[in-house]
Motif scaffolding. Sequence first.
Motif, PDB file in Angstrom:
ATOM      1  N   HIS A 216       0.857  -1.182   0.000  1.00 47.15           N
ATOM      2  CA  HIS A 216       0.000   0.000   0.000  1.00 47.15           C
ATOM      3  C   HIS A 216       0.897   1.238   0.000  1.00 47.15           C
ATOM      4  O   HIS A 216       1.531   1.551   1.002  1.00 47.15           O
ATOM      5  CB  HIS A 216      -0.888  -0.040   1.249  1.00 47.15           C
ATOM      6  CG  HIS A 216      -1.889   1.074   1.324  1.00 47.15           C
ATOM      7  ND1 HIS A 216      -3.196   0.857   1.665  1.00 47.15           N
ATOM      8  CD2 HIS A 216      -1.782   2.401   1.111  1.00 47.15           C
ATOM      9  CE1 HIS A 216      -3.848   2.011   1.668  1.00 47.15           C
ATOM     10  NE2 HIS A 216      -2.998   2.964   1.346  1.00 47.15           N
ATOM     11  N   GLU A 218       0.930   5.366  -0.814  1.00 46.05           N
ATOM     12  CA  GLU A 218       0.074   6.526  -1.045  1.00 46.05           C
ATOM     13  C   GLU A 218       0.933   7.767  -1.253  1.00 46.05           C
ATOM     14  O   GLU A 218       2.058   7.858  -0.742  1.00 46.05           O
ATOM     15  CB  GLU A 218      -0.887   6.729   0.114  1.00 46.05           C
ATOM     16  CG  GLU A 218      -0.221   6.992   1.450  1.00 46.05           C
ATOM     17  CD  GLU A 218      -1.215   7.053   2.601  1.00 46.05           C
ATOM     18  OE1 GLU A 218      -2.232   6.338   2.534  1.00 46.05           O
ATOM     19  OE2 GLU A 218      -0.963   7.814   3.560  1.00 46.05           O
ATOM     20  N   GLU A 234       5.922   9.899  -1.348  1.00 46.85           N
ATOM     21  CA  GLU A 234       5.002   8.821  -0.992  1.00 46.85           C
ATOM     22  C   GLU A 234       5.193   8.368   0.448  1.00 46.85           C
ATOM     23  O   GLU A 234       6.198   8.672   1.088  1.00 46.85           O
ATOM     24  CB  GLU A 234       5.184   7.630  -1.942  1.00 46.85           C
ATOM     25  CG  GLU A 234       6.318   6.680  -1.596  1.00 46.85           C
ATOM     26  CD  GLU A 234       7.706   7.233  -1.922  1.00 46.85           C
ATOM     27  OE1 GLU A 234       8.700   6.568  -1.567  1.00 46.85           O
ATOM     28  OE2 GLU A 234       7.809   8.327  -2.520  1.00 46.85           O
ATOM     29  N   CYS A 237       2.349   2.344   3.623  1.00 47.43           N
ATOM     30  CA  CYS A 237       1.320   2.049   4.627  1.00 47.43           C
ATOM     31  C   CYS A 237       0.927   0.575   4.594  1.00 47.43           C
ATOM     32  O   CYS A 237      -0.229   0.226   4.861  1.00 47.43           O
ATOM     33  CB  CYS A 237       0.088   2.922   4.391  1.00 47.43           C
ATOM     34  SG  CYS A 237       0.440   4.694   4.434  1.00 47.43           S
ATOM     35  N   LYS A 245      -4.461   0.790   9.179  1.00 45.63           N
ATOM     36  CA  LYS A 245      -3.031   1.040   9.267  1.00 45.63           C
ATOM     37  C   LYS A 245      -2.570   1.113  10.722  1.00 45.63           C
ATOM     38  O   LYS A 245      -3.280   1.618  11.583  1.00 45.63           O
ATOM     39  CB  LYS A 245      -2.689   2.343   8.546  1.00 45.63           C
ATOM     40  CG  LYS A 245      -3.098   2.349   7.076  1.00 45.63           C
ATOM     41  CD  LYS A 245      -3.095   3.754   6.504  1.00 45.63           C
ATOM     42  CE  LYS A 245      -3.723   3.783   5.124  1.00 45.63           C
ATOM     43  NZ  LYS A 245      -3.884   5.172   4.623  1.00 45.63           N
ATOM     44  N   GLU A 248       3.302   3.454   9.685  1.00 37.65           N
ATOM     45  CA  GLU A 248       3.501   4.051   8.365  1.00 37.65           C
ATOM     46  C   GLU A 248       4.877   4.703   8.311  1.00 37.65           C
ATOM     47  O   GLU A 248       5.442   5.062   9.344  1.00 37.65           O
ATOM     48  CB  GLU A 248       2.432   5.106   8.075  1.00 37.65           C
ATOM     49  CG  GLU A 248       0.998   4.604   8.198  1.00 37.65           C
ATOM     50  CD  GLU A 248       0.320   5.017   9.497  1.00 37.65           C
ATOM     51  OE1 GLU A 248      -0.930   4.964   9.550  1.00 37.65           O
ATOM     52  OE2 GLU A 248       1.029   5.396  10.445  1.00 37.65           O
ATOM     53  N   THR A 281      -4.737  12.757  -0.550  1.00 33.91           N
ATOM     54  CA  THR A 281      -3.863  11.593  -0.654  1.00 33.91           C
ATOM     55  C   THR A 281      -4.411  10.629  -1.694  1.00 33.91           C
ATOM     56  O   THR A 281      -5.593  10.264  -1.641  1.00 33.91           O
ATOM     57  CB  THR A 281      -3.747  10.868   0.695  1.00 33.91           C
ATOM     58  OG1 THR A 281      -3.144  11.752   1.642  1.00 33.91           O
ATOM     59  CG2 THR A 281      -2.881   9.626   0.576  1.00 33.91           C
ATOM     60  N   GLU A 283      -4.082   6.893  -3.152  1.00 30.77           N
ATOM     61  CA  GLU A 283      -3.593   5.592  -2.709  1.00 30.77           C
ATOM     62  C   GLU A 283      -3.426   4.653  -3.905  1.00 30.77           C
ATOM     63  O   GLU A 283      -4.319   4.560  -4.760  1.00 30.77           O
ATOM     64  CB  GLU A 283      -4.538   4.991  -1.676  1.00 30.77           C
ATOM     65  CG  GLU A 283      -4.686   5.868  -0.445  1.00 30.77           C
ATOM     66  CD  GLU A 283      -5.419   5.170   0.686  1.00 30.77           C
ATOM     67  OE1 GLU A 283      -6.048   4.128   0.446  1.00 30.77           O
ATOM     68  OE2 GLU A 283      -5.346   5.678   1.824  1.00 30.77           O
ATOM     69  N   GLN A 304      -4.582  12.979   6.018  1.00 30.06           N
ATOM     70  CA  GLN A 304      -4.497  11.594   6.473  1.00 30.06           C
ATOM     71  C   GLN A 304      -3.943  11.530   7.899  1.00 30.06           C
ATOM     72  O   GLN A 304      -3.169  12.389   8.320  1.00 30.06           O
ATOM     73  CB  GLN A 304      -3.561  10.795   5.552  1.00 30.06           C
ATOM     74  CG  GLN A 304      -4.135  10.513   4.168  1.00 30.06           C
ATOM     75  CD  GLN A 304      -5.141   9.387   4.185  1.00 30.06           C
ATOM     76  OE1 GLN A 304      -6.322   9.610   4.437  1.00 30.06           O
ATOM     77  NE2 GLN A 304      -4.710   8.183   3.919  1.00 30.06           N
TER      78      GLN A 304
END
Length: 683
Positions: A216, A218, A234, A237, A245, A248, A281, A283, A304
């Motif tokens: 993942h 984002e 970026e 996550c 989550k 991160e 954001t 993803e 986020q």
Amino acid sequence: MSEPASTRVIRSVLIANRGEIACRVIASLRAMGVRSIAVYSDADARAPHVREADIAVRLGPAPAAQSYLDIAKVVAAAVETGADAVHPGYGFLSENQDFAAALAAAGIVFIGPPVVAIATMGDKIAAREAVTRRGVPVVRGLSRPGLSDDDLVAAAPDIGFPVLIKPSAGGGGKGMHRVDDPAQLRAALGTARREALAAFGDDALFLEHFVDTPRHIEVQVLADEHGTVIHLGERECSLQRRHQKVIEEAPSSLLDAATRARIGEAACDAARSVGYTGAGTVEFIVSARRPDEFFFMEMNTRLQVEHPVTEMVTGIDLVEQQIRVARGERLTIAQDAVVLSGHAVEARVYAEDPAQDFLPTGGTVRTLSWPTAGAGVRVDAGIDAGSVIGSDYDPMLAKVVCHGADRMEALDRLDEALAKTVLVGVGSNVDFCRYVLAQPRVRDGELDTELLDRLAADYAAPAPTPAALVAGALGVLDLGRAGDLWSSAIGFRIGVPSPITTRLHCGGHRYTVSALVTDSDTRTLRAEATIVAEEADGGAGDADEVWRGAVYLDHASAAAVTVRCDGIGSLWVVEQTSGTQRWVCGEDGTWVMQLAHRLETSEDADAAGDVRSPMPGTVVAVPGVDGQTVDTGDPLVVVEAMKMEHTLRAPVAGVASVTVRAGEKVDAQQILAHVAVPEVTEQ
């Protein structure tokens, strides 16, 4: 450089949120000289965000539907306090197009994107169509309005198994299901529709191919009203549990410079596809096996939770940028001026018990100490000592974020910061986060979105150390007044000293701590201690001596006790939260210890049939019937806490009596039902 002209005046901002994000927004507003207005429910009347704001307005009772989610009440609070704008934080109303429209109708600026952007990106099918028109890659699948189960079943073979069922509305993993076997697809679609309808009021689904070994990734974007869109790199996550989550970081160790530039531009195109403004954001899903290929998943039209890691590696205050864009200013940051410096990692601190399948916890925060901020350490928290953690809101309490020159330094610094976190009175996932950070695959950056679930399956709470057990046994003793033998709680008898013997239950095991005091005063105690581990069931079988040595305790304050065992020193916080419960917290872990005893009386045996709520919550169902004969494991009461349901079952076979009804609020450890074991009559 002169400050760009604004088209809108924003001198006061109402924060339509609570907890750590409200405190975080207030900090940036204060730095900008902007007045902050907090809102609160009855449960948050004494919360930190209420104290830190310039003004605070009560919304209503604790339930979010009657306070934080009540659009009319929030808009009225903004009007009454003269707010120029509203910052929605995340969660609650942050991605609610009706809320944004209501603010616009009241002449109040919504610090977020246009309503059309919220609407389009809030519908996963519409979002896929919008970004596809801009050339942003999407996962192979079928997505259009009105798809039936027959449509999806027919398309699945061409999409390719495994497939991922996804709801068009909402997020957070609700209604998402991976299907490997074609024979199971139709049943999974039925389940997904029910879950989506219950969670979002919309059962529309679409289908995507499941990307192998997914990660993942984002991308943070910023866009102004003048057509400028940039990205700030970026975030990785992938360490998430059940699609939520936990840890991160920024940047991702997976991407090279060329891919970073490509995925950043794709994120900017996704923002342009809906005329986005503000911070957002985008993803993406990326296969760990094909890191040069990425696919759009969704766009979050808000700030986020994990935005601090981006701030730490770029030095850019995202909340400040949101305010400036909302004023109508032009971005003054050029894309080539965005430089990622070092590495940052964030751990979310949740009120949950990882050793009990992440069961939500609750209670009163009695002692709280965060690691010292600075030198690469940041803590965003919304609680303090005295905060009551209930079941009305999300279980996230805080975020501990650390920056380092490289990824290894950031990981080490985060582990050290978590070790220095003292949280007594509410169970948390701090020890679990440290366990995750120590795993070789995490250290090596070999991540995927299912790794944390696999690691969680093998997790066990750390066993108490000898120093922790000694602290639990002796740290709550009253050492009395100087020269007054009779007011001291230490052992004494004529002729020879009397040992202090304490039996503790912790983590499914029992320990006997026997300490012979050799010297003491009103603050310090020296003793020779022996620790014996008993059988897990507390029986009279074999016992193993696990530690014997000298111990020194320094009662520096009412809560802090320094414990040294054979020259090894640690700072522990010891607190007795009830007559039998003791919390011990230090750099090796946090433990809740109970004074243990065998079931020696009829009252003890009878208590074995008690059914207690493991956390504060609301009774949502009562499948047990008063007076009904039940078997061990039969469901009696269902309690909901922090968006999760927990079925409480009969601990023994017998006759049930239920003391609660559906809709009733309950406290942690409250008795909700009891099973009486019938007496056996001798023949």
